[in-house]
Design an enzyme around this catalytic site. Structure first.
Site, PDB file in Angstrom:
ATOM      1  N   LYS A  93       0.863  -1.188   0.000  1.00 53.32           N
ATOM      2  CA  LYS A  93       0.000   0.000   0.000  1.00 53.32           C
ATOM      3  C   LYS A  93       0.894   1.230   0.000  1.00 53.32           C
ATOM      4  O   LYS A  93       1.693   1.444   0.925  1.00 53.32           O
ATOM      5  CB  LYS A  93      -0.888  -0.039   1.249  1.00 53.32           C
ATOM      6  CG  LYS A  93      -1.726   1.166   1.502  1.00 53.32           C
ATOM      7  CD  LYS A  93      -2.673   1.520   0.363  1.00 53.32           C
ATOM      8  CE  LYS A  93      -3.670   0.421   0.057  1.00 53.32           C
ATOM      9  NZ  LYS A  93      -4.544   0.726  -1.080  1.00 53.32           N
TER      10      LYS A  93
ATOM     11  N   HIS B 241     -10.158  -7.084  -4.660  1.00 55.04           N
ATOM     12  CA  HIS B 241      -9.863  -6.008  -3.700  1.00 55.04           C
ATOM     13  C   HIS B 241     -10.381  -6.369  -2.308  1.00 55.04           C
ATOM     14  O   HIS B 241     -11.290  -7.179  -2.168  1.00 55.04           O
ATOM     15  CB  HIS B 241     -10.576  -4.738  -4.201  1.00 55.04           C
ATOM     16  CG  HIS B 241     -10.706  -3.647  -3.198  1.00 55.04           C
ATOM     17  ND1 HIS B 241     -11.836  -3.454  -2.426  1.00 55.04           N
ATOM     18  CD2 HIS B 241      -9.840  -2.673  -2.826  1.00 55.04           C
ATOM     19  CE1 HIS B 241     -11.652  -2.401  -1.648  1.00 55.04           C
ATOM     20  NE2 HIS B 241     -10.452  -1.912  -1.874  1.00 55.04           N
TER      21      HIS B 241
HETATM   22  O1  GKR Z   1      -7.245  -0.259   4.056  1.00 52.32           O
HETATM   23  O2  GKR Z   1      -6.168   1.610   3.897  1.00 52.32           O
HETATM   24  C1  GKR Z   1      -6.731   0.658   3.402  1.00 52.32           C
HETATM   25  C2  GKR Z   1      -6.809   0.559   1.905  1.00 52.32           C
HETATM   26  O3  GKR Z   1      -6.231   1.686   1.321  1.00 52.32           O
HETATM   27  C3  GKR Z   1      -8.240   0.408   1.445  1.00 52.32           C
HETATM   28  O4  GKR Z   1      -9.018   1.479   1.926  1.00 52.32           O
HETATM   29  C4  GKR Z   1      -8.365   0.337  -0.049  1.00 52.32           C
HETATM   30  O5  GKR Z   1      -9.709   0.380  -0.419  1.00 52.32           O
HETATM   31  O6  GKR Z   1      -7.223  -1.804   0.040  1.00 52.32           O
HETATM   32  C5  GKR Z   1      -7.872  -0.915  -0.714  1.00 52.32           C
HETATM   33  C6  GKR Z   1      -7.235  -0.696  -2.051  1.00 52.32           C
HETATM   34  O7  GKR Z   1      -6.714  -1.632  -2.619  1.00 52.32           O
HETATM   35  O8  GKR Z   1      -7.312   0.405  -2.590  1.00 52.32           O
HETATM   36 MG    MG Z   2      -6.372  -0.524  -4.461  1.00 55.17          MG
END
Ligand code: GKR
Ligand code: MG
Length: 449
Positions: free
Chosen positions: A220, A347
């Site tokens: 991420k 996702h």
């Molecule tokens: O859990 O912070 C998180 C992710 O950024 C999530 O909100 C996203 O929706 O995992 C997700 C993604 O692949 O964009």
């Molecule tokens: Mg994503």
């Protein structure tokens, strides 16, 4: 993709005309129903569970993540389970349609969609998942519980009802996050500790490997300067020479920045997820690279598919039954990807075992879902299912045995997590405010770099 195929894609005008002749399902009579599978009652219980301080382009995860547990009870006394978002939009939507669904057969997915459309005011929903549809989220929440009830009534697993499993073991990716060591109120770092450097990232990845043998690694991104995040990827490559790597800045990079970074990313990653904001900006990047671009932010409902294909913006779509409208709708998305030659991945958001079971059944029954699925599950420590939490082995999860989703509700755990929900006082996720508790002058910016 050959241009000749793209040129037959209908224009918006043609698409509207076709849709205009669609049947008005709100007026359609109830399908053949059986007392065994007729819906008698629908309940939704909001819950909250501990979540570590994970970072993303929108900020930092709060100490509690919100979800909801949906129960569809049939006249035959069977209870089907679903899990969805815990924000007010979805909870209010499920409550608004619950009465209208009494008497509907659990096989009647079209009837569900029609009644949601008639009872729930549409609104835009989505946190890091772009402009999504509240109605599709409400359908997704209830529809999974309908499949589970059908499976539990007939003795079939959900993956069998979806056409049969094509893989008994579903691979998931290690989902790495930069993170703080602890939430502001906590006295000591959590078990994962702080992760802000390449060395800490590699240690986090080793921990994931030990936890479940995960092969693919997703990072991420969109938090640290992109050069630092790519240094993190390079450290992961050195430590895990064969692992398929991905990075997801959640629209945190400009087109200009992304184009500059491409030479370092070529040959390093299997796909680049949502580097930029919107279909157009991502299409400009995709035109300049062989790296497949992937999205869970800008193709999040049927209306987004044609513009994305026309602009060649993405080569991989991340499906998610929670916001695409359920398992059936996700199969339609999978078929669309197969027809248009697009890759398919999955996702996730912070979630518990009912969602994980549904994701696993769906992935098991989707032949072209060939990328390892995302899951936040290893970041969670709690659950609402009987028998304790799922454990990953060999990089994935074996499809749960038993009818339906193969999970049953632990009512004591449900009551405990509902109490968390009442106590924490959150009604929606707010990563930006949470982030400022750590870095006081931080503000949300997308793109940031
Ligand atoms: O859990 O912070 C998180 C992710 O950024 C999530 O909100 C996203 O929706 O995992 C997700 C993604 O692949 O964009
Ligand atoms: Mg994503």
């Amino acid at each position: 993709m050959p241009e000749s195929i793209l040129s037959v894609l209908p224009s918006a005008t043609v698409a509207r005309r076709v849709m205009g002749s669609a049947p008005d399902l709100r007026r359609a009579p109830l399908s053949n129903t059986s007392p065994k599978t007729r819906i008698a009652d629908i309940r939704i219980t909001p819950i909250a569970f501990y979540d570590p301080p994970l970072l993303n382009n929108a900020g930092c995860h709060q100490p509690f993540a919100l979800r909801s547990v949906i129960e569809v009870e049939t006249e035959g006394g069977v209870i089907g389970l679903g899990e969805s978002y815990g924000n007010r939009g979805v909870i209010d939507g499920v409550e608004a349609v619950a009465t209208a669904l009494r008497g509907l057969d659990v096989t009647d997915i079209h009837g569900l969609a029609a009644r949601v459309k008639a009872s729930v005011p549409e609104q835009v929903e989505g946190y890091n998942t772009g402009a999504g549809s509240r109605n599709l989220r409400v359908c997704g929440a209830i529809e999974v519980a309908m499949w589970d009830a059908l499976g539990k009534t007939t003795g079939h697993r959900v993956c069998d009802l979806l056409g049969g499993h094509v893989r008994a073991h579903v691979p998931f990716s290690a989902y790495l996050f930069y993170k703080f060591g602890q939430h502001p109120h906590e006295g000591a770092p959590d078990a994962w500790g702080e992760v802000l450097t390449p060395e800490q990232l590699v240690a986090e990845a080793h921990r994931f490997r030990e936890l479940g043998g995960f092969e693919a690694i997703k990072l991420k991104g969109g938090i640290l300067p992109p050069e630092d995040e790519i240094a993190g990827l390079e450290a992961l490559r050195a430590a895990f020479p064969d692992a398929p790597l991905r990075i997801d800045p959640n629209g945190g990079w400009t087109v200009e920045t992304t184009l500059k970074l491409l030479p370092r990313l070529e040959g390093l990653i299997e796909y680049l997820e949502d580097p930029c904001v919107g279909i157009e900006a991502n299409a400009q990047v995709q035109a300049k690279t062989h790296i497949p671009l992937a999205t869970n932010m800008y193709v999040v409902q049927p209306a987004h598919v044609a513009p994305a294909i026309r602009q060649h913006a993405f080569r991989v779509i991340l499906s998610d039954h929670h916001y695409w409208g359920g398992l059936q709708a996700s199969r339609t998305l999978a078929a669309t990807c197969a027809i248009w030659g697009l890759g398919l991945s999955m996702h996730s958001n912070s979630h518990l075992g009912i969602s994980l079971a549904a994701m696993t059944h769906l992935a098991a029954a989707t032949p072209n879902l060939t990328y390892d699925c995302d899951t936040h599950y290893p970041w969670q420590t709690d659950d609402v299912i009987e028998g304790g939490r799922f454990t990953f082995q060999g990089g994935g999860l074996t499809v749960p045995e038993g009818p339906g989703l193969g999970v049953t509700l632990d009512r004591a755990a449900l009551a405990r997590l509902h109490q968390n929900y009442l106590d924490c006082g959150y009604t929606a996720r707010d990563d930006e405010t949470e982030m400022r508790k750590h870095w006081t002058d931080w503000t949300f910016q997308r793109p940031r770099f």
